[in-house]
Design a protein around this motif. Structure first.
Motif, mmCIF file in Angstrom:
data_model
loop_
_atom_site.group_PDB
_atom_site.id
_atom_site.type_symbol
_atom_site.label_atom_id
_atom_site.label_comp_id
_atom_site.label_asym_id
_atom_site.label_seq_id
_atom_site.Cartn_x
_atom_site.Cartn_y
_atom_site.Cartn_z
ATOM 1 N N UNK A 1 1.010 -1.229 0.076
ATOM 2 C CA UNK A 1 -0.019 0.071 -0.003
ATOM 3 C C UNK A 1 1.001 1.195 0.117
ATOM 4 N N UNK A 2 0.384 2.290 -0.436
ATOM 5 C CA UNK A 2 1.217 3.645 -0.424
ATOM 6 C C UNK A 2 1.530 3.948 0.945
ATOM 7 N N UNK A 3 0.679 3.745 2.137
ATOM 8 C CA UNK A 3 0.951 4.071 3.506
ATOM 9 C C UNK A 3 2.201 3.162 3.875
ATOM 10 N N UNK A 4 2.100 1.913 3.260
ATOM 11 C CA UNK A 4 3.150 1.073 3.796
ATOM 12 C C UNK A 4 4.681 1.587 3.133
ATOM 13 N N UNK A 5 4.529 2.079 1.993
ATOM 14 C CA UNK A 5 5.729 2.517 1.398
ATOM 15 C C UNK A 5 6.363 3.950 2.254
#
Length: 426
Positions: free
Chosen positions: A38-42
């Motif tokens: 996910x982008x939050x994970x990036x």
């Protein structure tokens, strides 16, 4: 992913060639994992398993759906710019892979009633690609009359479809369960004298739980191991070597690709209404990836068993969120990921090493249920100056030998972009 021969025992050079082509993919988590889903994970270096607030945490722990209002859909993409290089006896060489690679990041969450949610994630948790030019490893180059089995291209693309259901046991505790459906979209392993390609499917399961009390939360998520059946073709690129009996003729073959289990534990604490910090520990079960077994379709016999002997590996992840404004959140993260690949079976296909992940990101609420997110990650691989005491012998195994001695270096840039829309009426 695989290669075949009717009678490998009678062709020692072919046996060595087959072993040199066994899977050794690498990505930007340990082994060949791509943990950025996910982008939050990036932006937070994948430290999200205990996060009940952000939508980007749901792919890491579907139990988090129970702490969100309404239903929503997120669509995004992970862009990866890898760089691999090696210095061998023939000089310095850069990997000639694609400049940028793209992977999907899609998440849907549907609130069924006060207690039940259903979700679906689509992402690419394993894969990536490298290419080495002919002449990178001179000990494997062979001669004009008998070209050698130099590894040239390694490409693995795996998509995961993860349907889940979540149940709110109480206001503080939620649990989840689902399936992991893997599609090996593309598996290609080429050498200077052969080409291999195939695809296949496999499946496993996942379980999760999330507990939230006041500013503290704790989460756990488990993905089981899985076996993907890969079917494809082997092509000999040197017809004269086929006629001479050095290479087998072009044909079909199959293998079972072992996908490791993953366990992630995390704790999160909101120090203020604006600032929260999370620490996660992840264990990847790479020891299940202990061998490659290739089955030839001409007579159904096992023509290769190649040992990998990877170790289970840990990752330690730290993520931080700061609410800059009511609608704008800043994200920061750091992760240290261990490699499962020891010197005994080190591979030049895509060399693996311990790595450091640095992330930064932002999420912004546009209003009317819309939200946009962006994240950037820099992955720094520790240099691996590989020197083997095991001499390479013609026709023998290449992995773990001095034929691939060299100074290996790598880094990568990752960009995540995502847009989501909530549907509070559902």
């Amino acid at each position: 992913m695989f290669e075949n021969h009717q009678a490998a025992r009678s062709h020692p050079r072919v046996a060595g060639l087959i072993m040199s082509l066994c899977i050794a993919p690498q990505a930007f988590g340990s082994g060949f994992a791509v943990p950025e889903i996910s982008t939050a994970g990036v932006g937070m270096a994948n430290a999200l398993v205990a996060n009940p607030r952000d939508r980007g945490a749901v792919p890491y722990n579907p139990a988090a759906m129970a702490f969100h209002q309404g239903s929503w859909l997120s669509i995004g993409s992970l862009l990866i710019g890898p760089s691999f290089s090696v210095e061998t006896a023939s000089g310095s060489h850069d990997s000639e892979g694609a400049d940028w690679l793209a992977a999907p990041m899609i998440q849907a969450a549907i609130r069924l009633d006060e207690r039940w949610w259903a979700g679906l994630s689509i992402n690419a948790p394993f894969g990536l690609e490298t290419r080495w030019s002919t002449g990178t490893f001179p000990a494997l180059a062979g001669s004009a009359a008998l070209p050698g089995p130099e590894p040239t291209r390694s490409n693995l693309e795996i998509l995961a479809f993860t349907p889940t259901v979540t149940y709110a046991v109480s206001d503080a505790l939620a649990v989840s369960a689902g399936a992991d459906i893997y599609w090996v979209k593309s598996a290609e392993l080429d050498s200077s004298i052969t080409a291999l390609e195939g695809d296949g499917t496999g499946w496993g399961f996942n379980l999760g739980a999330l507990y939230v009390t006041g500013p503290f939360s704790a989460g756990i998520n488990l993905h089981s191991s899985a076996t993907a059946r890969v079917d494809g073709t082997y092509s000999a690129l040197e017809p004269t070597m086929v006629i001479a009996g050095v290479l087998p003729p072009s044909q079909t073959a199959e293998l079972d690709l072992e996908i490791p289990w993953r366990l992630q534990l995390g704790v999160r604490y909101e120090f203020t209404p604006a600032l929260a910090v999370e620490f996660d520990w992840t264990r990847n079960g790479w020891s299940s990836f202990d061998e490659i077994k290739v089955i030839g379709d001409l007579d159904g016999s096992t023509i290769l068993r190649d040992r990998n002997e990877w170790d289970d590996a840990n990752a330690y992840r730290l993520g931080l969120t700061y609410q800059l404004q009511d609608r704008t959140q800043l994200r920061f993260g750091y992760s240290y990921d261990e490699t499962p690949q020891g010197d005994g079976h080190f591979s030049a296909r895509v060399p693996d090493s311990d790595r450091h992940l640095f992330g930064v990101g932002v999420g912004h609420d546009l209003g009317n249920g819309w939200q946009v997110e962006a994240g950037y990650m820099y992955v720094l691989f520790e240099e691996r100056d590989y020197r083997s005491r095991t001499p390479y012998t013609l026709g023998g195994e290449i992995n773990g030998t001095d034929a691939i001695d060299g100074d290996y270096d790598a880094h990568a840039h990752l960009i995540g972009l995502e847009i989501s829309r909530s549907f509070d009426g559902l």
